[in-house]
Write an enzyme that holds these catalytic residues in place. Structure first.
Site, PDB file in Angstrom:
ATOM      1  N   HIS A  81      56.328  -9.276   1.377  1.00 58.93           N
ATOM      2  CA  HIS A  81      57.175  -9.455   2.110  1.00 58.93           C
ATOM      3  C   HIS A  81      57.356  -8.690   2.944  1.00 58.93           C
ATOM      4  CE1 HIS A  81      59.022 -12.583  -0.112  1.00 58.93           C
ATOM      5  NE2 HIS A  81      58.841 -11.737  -0.951  1.00 58.93           N
ATOM      6  N   GLU A  83      61.725 -12.489 -11.840  1.00 63.65           N
ATOM      7  CA  GLU A  83      62.085 -12.218 -11.303  1.00 63.65           C
ATOM      8  C   GLU A  83      62.901 -13.768 -11.302  1.00 63.65           C
ATOM      9  OE1 GLU A  83      61.722 -10.144  -7.610  1.00 63.65           O
ATOM     10  OE2 GLU A  83      58.923 -10.941  -7.607  1.00 63.65           O
ATOM     11  N   ASP A 142      65.600 -11.759  -5.533  1.00 61.27           N
ATOM     12  CA  ASP A 142      64.919 -13.492  -6.777  1.00 61.27           C
ATOM     13  C   ASP A 142      65.161 -14.236  -8.512  1.00 61.27           C
ATOM     14  OD1 ASP A 142      62.842 -14.275  -4.524  1.00 61.27           O
ATOM     15  OD2 ASP A 142      61.644 -12.420  -4.982  1.00 61.27           O
TER      16      ASP A 142
HETATM   17  C1  3PY Z   1      63.458  -8.815  -5.093  1.00 65.61           C
HETATM   18  O1  3PY Z   1      64.539  -8.639  -5.066  1.00 65.61           O
HETATM   19  O2  3PY Z   1      63.753 -10.294  -5.469  1.00 65.61           O
HETATM   20  C2  3PY Z   1      62.574  -7.718  -5.232  1.00 65.61           C
HETATM   21  O3  3PY Z   1      61.578  -8.511  -4.718  1.00 65.61           O
HETATM   22  C3  3PY Z   1      62.441  -6.754  -4.143  1.00 65.61           C
HETATM   23  O4  3PY Z   1      61.985  -6.538  -3.349  1.00 65.61           O
HETATM   24 MG    MG Z   2      61.126 -10.566  -5.205  1.00 65.68          MG
END
Ligand code: 3PY
Ligand code: MG
Length: 243
Positions: free
Chosen positions: A34, A135, A161
């Site tokens: 990102h 995530e 995520d």
């Molecule tokens: C998230 O919180 O999904 C991340 O990837 C942190 O950068």
């Molecule tokens: Mg993430």
């Protein structure tokens, strides 16, 4: 194990990375998922961290063999691999980090060969941290299998995520439901003797992550810290002028 704190580098500038590298963090991560640094800027970003005496990790854009190997060849201390939801995906990430016979990484130590001593596959395997990110719900359900993959250094929780997957809202990263899920991940890490890491999302949040069992915490991203400091300065200056 003492908890380490890290900085997260979104800004594609050697100088910005150096600012992060000299800020007092134990390590920094150049985020190519990102963040704005791309493959061509990676060596420069890692140089800036090396000049700062700060260990440099890279979050790769995806769980892709070539991308992981490139980050390690470029001099990353380890990789953080996003969106890993199964033991098979974790096995693939580890295989990209380790030379045969442990894995499938191809020999090309383009930066390691510049050191005074000749790099050896075993030594570089030992140095390369391999973190996979959990995530989503699938990854959470598979956490015990993922945590027991041989050669994995740790699991890194992406709370935004994870909250998006569990609750449909990335802004619930700090919610109790996300923290409970994260604590389950930390437990699986402890049971397998690997590192539990997470993106804490602010200096004020690190205590609760530590309490949940995490020992490696990314404090915040440079972009967020700059944004918060700049907005605060503008608003304080306006308030002073208006009074
Ligand atoms: C998230 O919180 O999904 C991340 O990837 C942190 O950068
Ligand atoms: Mg993430």
């Amino acid at each position: 194990m003492p908890t380490t704190i890290g900085g997260w580098c979104h800004i594609d500038s050697g100088y910005a990375v150096e600012v992060m590298g000299t800020a007092g963090f134990d390590w920094c991560c150049v985020d190519t998922q990102h963040g704005l640094t791309r493959a061509g800027g990676l060596v420069g970003a890692l140089h800036a961290l090396e000049a700062s005496g700060c260990p440099g990790y890279v979050r790769v854009g995806a769980n892709a063999h070539a991308e992981i190997a490139h980050a390690l060849d470029a001099g990353a201390r380890g990789v953080i691999v996003p969106q890993v939801s199964s033991a098979d995906a974790a096995l693939a990430a580890v295989a990209a980090c380790r030379y045969p016979p442990a894995g499938q990484r191809s020999w090309g130590p383009v930066r390691a060969k510049l050191r005074p001593t000749r790099p050896e596959p075993g030594g570089l395997d030992h140095e390369a941290g391999c973190f996979v990110m959990i995530e989503d719900r699938l990854g959470l359900d598979a956490v015990d299998a993922i945590a027991s993959v041989p050669g994995l250094t740790g699991i890194f929780v992406g709370p935004a995520d994870l909250a998006l997957s569990l609750d449909g809202d990335p802004y619930r990263a700090g919610a109790d439901s996300t923290m409970e899920a994260a604590a389950r991940i930390a437990k699986a890490c402890a049971a397998n003797g690997i590192v539990a890491a997470a993106f804490a999302g602010g200096a004020s949040q690190v205590g609760r992550w530590q309490q949940a069992g995490f020992t490696m915490l990314a404090v915040d991203a440079d972009s967020t810290m700059l944004q918060l400091a700049a907005r605060s300065a503008a608003s304080v200056a306006r308030a002073v002028l208006a009074s």
